[in-house]
Design an enzyme around this catalytic site. Structure first.
Site, short mmCIF file in Angstrom:
data_model
loop_
_atom_site.label_atom_id
_atom_site.label_comp_id
_atom_site.label_asym_id
_atom_site.label_seq_id
_atom_site.Cartn_x
_atom_site.Cartn_y
_atom_site.Cartn_z
CE1 TYR A 1 -3.11 2.82 1.10
CE2 TYR A 1 -2.02 2.92 2.80
CZ TYR A 1 -2.81 3.68 2.27
OH TYR A 1 -3.39 4.59 2.16
CE LYS B 1 -8.52 -0.10 2.69
NZ LYS B 1 -7.26 0.18 3.99
N1 PLP Z 1 -2.25 -2.46 4.36
C1 PLP Z 1 -3.32 -2.47 3.25
C2 PLP Z 1 -3.26 -3.62 2.43
C3 PLP Z 1 -3.91 -1.34 2.46
O1 PLP Z 1 -4.31 -1.46 1.73
C4 PLP Z 1 -4.49 -0.31 3.66
C5 PLP Z 1 -5.16 0.89 3.44
O2 PLP Z 1 -5.96 0.86 1.96
C6 PLP Z 1 -2.85 -0.04 4.82
C7 PLP Z 1 -3.27 -1.62 4.70
C8 PLP Z 1 -3.66 1.00 5.54
O3 PLP Z 1 -4.83 1.02 6.32
P1 PLP Z 1 -5.24 2.39 6.78
O4 PLP Z 1 -6.48 2.95 5.77
O5 PLP Z 1 -6.83 1.45 7.77
O6 PLP Z 1 -4.55 3.26 8.16
#
Ligand code: PLP
Length: 395
Positions: free
Chosen positions: A112, A209
């Site tokens: 990400y 998610k």
């Molecule tokens: N890990 C993955 C695979 C993600 O897609 C995301 C966000 O899109 C995150 C971590 C970070 O999560 P958050 O937006 O809840 O901070």
């Protein structure tokens, strides 16, 4: 986890739950910031750790938070879970807890964009260096690790090219080198993949998610053995990273339907991937359930379902691709994933917008790449939406 709650769906519904004092069938929302005691000695029992009790929400000592943590631990078949205000907060706590200045991290494959920025910009400021290995550079893992390497971090399936990494194989390497192996299991969810059972030390989730599943909460979690989770507590407490009790309550509500949601998303994503693969306007489809996909054999070995995330390359320029995205009617253009509604994003405009074009190129995050998060609509409706949007030959 109580042994009698062996089945995954049963654990989604029942783990972490208790009848509340009024007979309510789930743990209620305790949105209080603080909890009262009748005597000072009762308070000291909790403060000094002689009794488990409720004290102050920022410390995580809140029944609603504890209940959702127990449910999450049960779903990853682990001893403990801590919840956080976001997935990024969860990752930050892991890196701050387990790395000190001078230590090194190895990050494998695509991650990400926010994770990439945290590792490459924020942690650098604290003299924690990250080596980024592309998926096809995995053979260099031994070469790039040394006695300062503390963590190997990866996502599988990865974002946005849906690369698949062999968790068991990398876990063996990390164990030998005494390196902590952290897997971001956000894309798969524990319905489809359980990294701790394959040898990973810690699992992180953006609960924003699939676990939240309705695009109406932001949160994160770290899951593993109690001895690995407890050290995160001091960082979570003092960085103020706790999940709000209202969010924990909503998350517990969502987790009760996790298995049915994700299984349906798996089925629709498979149908859509097969459809896209045959479409004349689509160059390449990345989905672990397609038998000719690079990661298929590994995915088959370590996943019980192939997930609701896929990406594809549209035949056309960046502009033609965003025009196609704009023509979609059922998919909302949004950066997130894992909700009941289908979402679409062109990674160069959202998740990987902040990455330098050269770095995107190196990673194969091409301008015409489109990522889909498949929701709970009828697969046939999503397919006709994609077909209509793709077919207009405007370029
Ligand atoms: N890990 C993955 C695979 C993600 O897609 C995301 C966000 O899109 C995150 C971590 C970070 O999560 P958050 O937006 O809840 O901070």
């Amino acid at each position: 986890m109580k042994k009698q709650f062996a089945g995954f769906q049963t654990r989604c519904v029942h783990s972490g739950e208790q009848l509340d004092k009024e007979g309510g069938i789930h743990i209620p929302l305790y949105n209080h910031s603080t909890f009262g005691f009748s005597t000072t000695s009762e308070l000291l029992d909790v403060v000094e750790g002689r009794k488990q009790g409720n004290l102050y929400t920022r410390y995580g000592l809140n029944p609603t938070i504890r209940a959702v943590e127990n449910k999450l631990a049960s779903l990853e078949d682990a001893e403990s879970a801590y919840v956080f205000s976001s997935g990024m907060a969860a990752e930050t706590a892991v890196f701050m807890t387990y790395c000190a200045p001078g230590d090194k991290i190895i990050c494998i494959g695509d991650v990400y964009g926010g994770t990439y920025e945290l590792l490459s910009v924020n942690l650098k400021k604290f003299h924690i260096e990250t080596t980024f290995l592309l998926g096809d550079e995995l053979h260099m893992l031994d070469q790039v690790s040394d006695d300062k390497t503390r963590i190997v971090f990866l996502e599988t399936p990865s974002n946005p090219n849906i690369e698949i990494f062999d968790i068991e194989e990398i876990a063996v390497f990390c164990k030998k080198r005494d390196i902590l192996f952290v897997v971001d299991n956000t894309f798969a969810s524990p319905v489809n993949q359980q990294p701790l059972q394959l040898g990973a030390d810690l699992v992180v989730h953006s609960t924003t998610k699939y676990l939240g599943g309705h695009s109406d909460l932001t949160g994160g979690a770290v899951i593993g053995q109690s001895s690995m989770i407890e050290p995160l507590g001091i960082w979570r407490k003092n960085l103020g990273q706790i999940m709000a009790p209202e969010v924990a309550f909503l998350l517990a509500r969502s987790l009760r339907t996790l298995a049915v949601r994700v299984k349906s998303q798996n089925q629709s994503a498979m149908k859509i991937a097969e459809f896209l693969q045959k479409h004349k306007k689509i160059e390449k489809v990345n989905y672990p359930g397609l038998s000719d996909f690079k990661g298929y054999n590994t995915a088959k070995k370590q996943m019980t379902g192939f997930g609701g995330m896929l990406s594809f390359e549209y035949k056309g320029t960046a502009k033609a691709t965003s025009d196609m995205v704009d023509r979609l009617r059922l998919f909302s253009i949004a950066a997130s994933l894992g909700g009941v509604e289908s979402l679409v994003t062109q990674p160069i405009t959202t998740t990987h917008h902040g990455m330098l074009p050269e770095e995107r190129k190196r990673r194969g995050i091409v301008d015409n790449l489109v990522r889909l998060s498949i929701g709970l609509e009828d697969a046939e409706d999503l397919i006709s939406d994609l077909d209509n949007a793709s077919n207009i030959p405007s370029y």
